[in-house]
Design a protein around this motif. Structure first.
Motif, PDB file in Angstrom:
ATOM      1  N   ARG A 241       0.842  -1.211   0.000  1.00  0.00           N
ATOM      2  CA  ARG A 241       0.000   0.000   0.000  1.00  0.00           C
ATOM      3  C   ARG A 241       0.871   1.253   0.000  1.00  0.00           C
ATOM      4  O   ARG A 241       0.515   2.259  -0.622  1.00  0.00           O
ATOM      5  N   SER A 242       1.998   1.193   0.672  1.00  0.00           N
ATOM      6  CA  SER A 242       2.916   2.332   0.723  1.00  0.00           C
ATOM      7  C   SER A 242       3.538   2.597  -0.643  1.00  0.00           C
ATOM      8  O   SER A 242       3.726   3.748  -1.030  1.00  0.00           O
ATOM      9  N   ILE A 243       3.851   1.542  -1.367  1.00  0.00           N
ATOM     10  CA  ILE A 243       4.377   1.691  -2.725  1.00  0.00           C
ATOM     11  C   ILE A 243       3.321   2.359  -3.604  1.00  0.00           C
ATOM     12  O   ILE A 243       3.628   3.275  -4.375  1.00  0.00           O
ATOM     13  N   ARG A 244       2.088   1.930  -3.458  1.00  0.00           N
ATOM     14  CA  ARG A 244       0.995   2.532  -4.246  1.00  0.00           C
ATOM     15  C   ARG A 244       0.800   4.002  -3.886  1.00  0.00           C
ATOM     16  O   ARG A 244       0.548   4.834  -4.772  1.00  0.00           O
ATOM     17  N   LEU A 245       0.908   4.326  -2.606  1.00  0.00           N
ATOM     18  CA  LEU A 245       0.807   5.732  -2.192  1.00  0.00           C
ATOM     19  C   LEU A 245       1.929   6.546  -2.821  1.00  0.00           C
ATOM     20  O   LEU A 245       1.699   7.634  -3.364  1.00  0.00           O
ATOM     21  N   TYR A 246       3.135   6.012  -2.775  1.00  0.00           N
ATOM     22  CA  TYR A 246       4.279   6.718  -3.350  1.00  0.00           C
ATOM     23  C   TYR A 246       4.031   7.039  -4.821  1.00  0.00           C
ATOM     24  O   TYR A 246       4.304   8.149  -5.287  1.00  0.00           O
ATOM     25  N   ARG A 247       3.511   6.071  -5.550  1.00  0.00           N
ATOM     26  CA  ARG A 247       3.213   6.286  -6.975  1.00  0.00           C
ATOM     27  C   ARG A 247       2.162   7.369  -7.198  1.00  0.00           C
ATOM     28  O   ARG A 247       2.146   8.024  -8.240  1.00  0.00           O
ATOM     29  N   ALA A 248       1.261   7.541  -6.213  1.00  0.00           N
ATOM     30  CA  ALA A 248       0.156   8.497  -6.349  1.00  0.00           C
ATOM     31  C   ALA A 248       0.496   9.898  -5.838  1.00  0.00           C
ATOM     32  O   ALA A 248      -0.324  10.805  -5.971  1.00  0.00           O
ATOM     33  N   LEU A 249       1.681  10.070  -5.267  1.00  0.00           N
ATOM     34  CA  LEU A 249       2.048  11.389  -4.738  1.00  0.00           C
ATOM     35  C   LEU A 249       2.156  12.413  -5.859  1.00  0.00           C
ATOM     36  O   LEU A 249       2.490  12.058  -6.999  1.00  0.00           O
ATOM     37  N   PRO A 250       1.902  13.672  -5.532  1.00  0.00           N
ATOM     38  CA  PRO A 250       2.078  14.718  -6.546  1.00  0.00           C
ATOM     39  C   PRO A 250       3.523  14.726  -7.048  1.00  0.00           C
ATOM     40  O   PRO A 250       4.445  14.335  -6.326  1.00  0.00           O
ATOM     41  N   LYS A 251       3.717  15.157  -8.249  1.00  0.00           N
ATOM     42  CA  LYS A 251       5.057  15.176  -8.854  1.00  0.00           C
ATOM     43  C   LYS A 251       5.755  16.503  -8.535  1.00  0.00           C
ATOM     44  O   LYS A 251       6.031  17.309  -9.412  1.00  0.00           O
ATOM     45  N   THR A 252       6.017  16.708  -7.239  1.00  0.00           N
ATOM     46  CA  THR A 252       6.722  17.911  -6.791  1.00  0.00           C
ATOM     47  C   THR A 252       7.997  17.483  -6.073  1.00  0.00           C
ATOM     48  O   THR A 252       8.119  16.322  -5.643  1.00  0.00           O
ATOM     49  N   GLY A 253       8.917  18.407  -5.931  1.00  0.00           N
ATOM     50  CA  GLY A 253      10.183  18.101  -5.265  1.00  0.00           C
ATOM     51  C   GLY A 253      10.007  17.647  -3.832  1.00  0.00           C
ATOM     52  O   GLY A 253      10.591  16.644  -3.400  1.00  0.00           O
ATOM     53  N   GLU A 254       9.179  18.380  -3.072  1.00  0.00           N
ATOM     54  CA  GLU A 254       9.002  18.022  -1.661  1.00  0.00           C
ATOM     55  C   GLU A 254       8.272  16.694  -1.507  1.00  0.00           C
ATOM     56  O   GLU A 254       8.590  15.899  -0.615  1.00  0.00           O
ATOM     57  N   ALA A 255       7.315  16.423  -2.388  1.00  0.00           N
ATOM     58  CA  ALA A 255       6.609  15.140  -2.324  1.00  0.00           C
ATOM     59  C   ALA A 255       7.570  13.995  -2.632  1.00  0.00           C
ATOM     60  O   ALA A 255       7.495  12.924  -2.010  1.00  0.00           O
ATOM     61  N   ALA A 256       8.483  14.212  -3.556  1.00  0.00           N
ATOM     62  CA  ALA A 256       9.461  13.171  -3.894  1.00  0.00           C
ATOM     63  C   ALA A 256      10.376  12.883  -2.712  1.00  0.00           C
ATOM     64  O   ALA A 256      10.645  11.718  -2.391  1.00  0.00           O
ATOM     65  N   ILE A 257      10.844  13.930  -2.047  1.00  0.00           N
ATOM     66  CA  ILE A 257      11.755  13.752  -0.906  1.00  0.00           C
ATOM     67  C   ILE A 257      11.049  13.065   0.256  1.00  0.00           C
ATOM     68  O   ILE A 257      11.523  12.061   0.788  1.00  0.00           O
ATOM     69  N   VAL A 258       9.906  13.603   0.640  1.00  0.00           N
ATOM     70  CA  VAL A 258       9.151  13.023   1.765  1.00  0.00           C
ATOM     71  C   VAL A 258       8.670  11.616   1.392  1.00  0.00           C
ATOM     72  O   VAL A 258       8.732  10.697   2.215  1.00  0.00           O
ATOM     73  N   GLY A 259       8.223  11.461   0.158  1.00  0.00           N
ATOM     74  CA  GLY A 259       7.744  10.155  -0.294  1.00  0.00           C
ATOM     75  C   GLY A 259       8.811   9.080  -0.236  1.00  0.00           C
ATOM     76  O   GLY A 259       8.544   7.958   0.187  1.00  0.00           O
ATOM     77  N   LYS A 260      10.017   9.420  -0.664  1.00  0.00           N
ATOM     78  CA  LYS A 260      11.111   8.427  -0.613  1.00  0.00           C
ATOM     79  C   LYS A 260      11.450   8.053   0.825  1.00  0.00           C
ATOM     80  O   LYS A 260      11.694   6.879   1.132  1.00  0.00           O
ATOM     81  N   GLN A 261      11.465   9.044   1.707  1.00  0.00           N
ATOM     82  CA  GLN A 261      11.745   8.757   3.123  1.00  0.00           C
ATOM     83  C   GLN A 261      10.664   7.835   3.695  1.00  0.00           C
ATOM     84  O   GLN A 261      10.960   6.879   4.402  1.00  0.00           O
ATOM     85  N   TYR A 262       9.424   8.151   3.373  1.00  0.00           N
ATOM     86  CA  TYR A 262       8.299   7.335   3.828  1.00  0.00           C
ATOM     87  C   TYR A 262       8.396   5.913   3.282  1.00  0.00           C
ATOM     88  O   TYR A 262       8.252   4.937   4.010  1.00  0.00           O
ATOM     89  N   LEU A 263       8.644   5.817   1.993  1.00  0.00           N
ATOM     90  CA  LEU A 263       8.712   4.507   1.349  1.00  0.00           C
ATOM     91  C   LEU A 263       9.824   3.648   1.944  1.00  0.00           C
ATOM     92  O   LEU A 263       9.638   2.453   2.193  1.00  0.00           O
ATOM     93  N   ARG A 264      10.971   4.248   2.191  1.00  0.00           N
ATOM     94  CA  ARG A 264      12.084   3.499   2.807  1.00  0.00           C
ATOM     95  C   ARG A 264      11.703   2.989   4.193  1.00  0.00           C
ATOM     96  O   ARG A 264      11.979   1.837   4.541  1.00  0.00           O
ATOM     97  N   ALA A 265      11.086   3.848   4.993  1.00  0.00           N
ATOM     98  CA  ALA A 265      10.720   3.446   6.357  1.00  0.00           C
ATOM     99  C   ALA A 265       9.642   2.362   6.341  1.00  0.00           C
ATOM    100  O   ALA A 265       9.741   1.368   7.074  1.00  0.00           O
ATOM    101  N   ALA A 266       8.623   2.540   5.515  1.00  0.00           N
ATOM    102  CA  ALA A 266       7.503   1.592   5.484  1.00  0.00           C
ATOM    103  C   ALA A 266       7.936   0.215   4.995  1.00  0.00           C
ATOM    104  O   ALA A 266       7.530  -0.811   5.557  1.00  0.00           O
ATOM    105  N   THR A 267       8.744   0.182   3.950  1.00  0.00           N
ATOM    106  CA  THR A 267       9.196  -1.112   3.445  1.00  0.00           C
ATOM    107  C   THR A 267      10.232  -1.737   4.384  1.00  0.00           C
ATOM    108  O   THR A 267      10.282  -2.956   4.535  1.00  0.00           O
ATOM    109  N   SER A 268      11.018  -0.902   5.031  1.00  0.00           N
ATOM    110  CA  SER A 268      11.990  -1.408   6.001  1.00  0.00           C
ATOM    111  C   SER A 268      11.288  -2.032   7.207  1.00  0.00           C
ATOM    112  O   SER A 268      11.734  -3.050   7.740  1.00  0.00           O
ATOM    113  N   MET A 269      10.190  -1.426   7.627  1.00  0.00           N
ATOM    114  CA  MET A 269       9.420  -1.986   8.736  1.00  0.00           C
ATOM    115  C   MET A 269       9.003  -3.413   8.400  1.00  0.00           C
ATOM    116  O   MET A 269       9.193  -4.330   9.197  1.00  0.00           O
TER     117      MET A 269
END
Length: 127
Positions: A23-51
């Motif tokens: 679900r986190s991967i799907r959220l990442y794909r749906a994030l707006p295509k902005t710089g801040e969304a990319a940065i926060v999204g990658k941090q989120y994706l790393r943490a969620a998949t690492s969990m």
């Protein structure tokens, strides 16, 4: 807790954490295509998949010490996952109503893992 029901609970958590990662991967794909969304999204994706990955590793721990160590990583990653979800909401990257189910699941998983770690530490110290 019986061995069978404990095993079922562990299997349930393995499934929940894996589903959360997907679900986190799907959220990442749906994030707006902005710089801040990319940065926060990658941090989120790393943490969620690492969990999810680290919980799987926790289930394969070879000792109580290794179990506690890996479970501590899962707690940290769960908390970080929740943090990045909160940032997405508070920074208006994604609306809260679209993230509420992920926030709820992240909160529940964090609570479960933190309780398990606390119990594990108490068990370890009583020996």
């Amino acid at each position: 807790m019986e061995t069978r029901s404990k095993s079922e609970f562990v299997q349930s958590l393995l499934g929940r954490t894996k589903a959360f990662a997907v679900r986190s991967i799907r959220l990442y794909r749906a994030l707006p295509k902005t710089g801040e969304a990319a940065i926060v999204g990658k941090q989120y994706l790393r943490a969620a998949t690492s969990m999810a990955a680290n919980y799987r590793a926790t289930c394969r721990a070879r000792s109580q010490t290794e179990y506690f160590s890996k479970l501590s990583i899962v707690v940290e990653e769960s908390d970080e996952t929740l943090f990045w979800l909160e940032i997405m909401i508070e920074a208006d990257i994604m609306p809260e109503n679209k993230l509420k189910h992920l926030v709820q699941e992240a909160t529940e998983l964090l609570s479960i893992f933190a309780t398990a770690r606390k119990h594990s530490k108490a068990t370890k110290e009583s020996r």
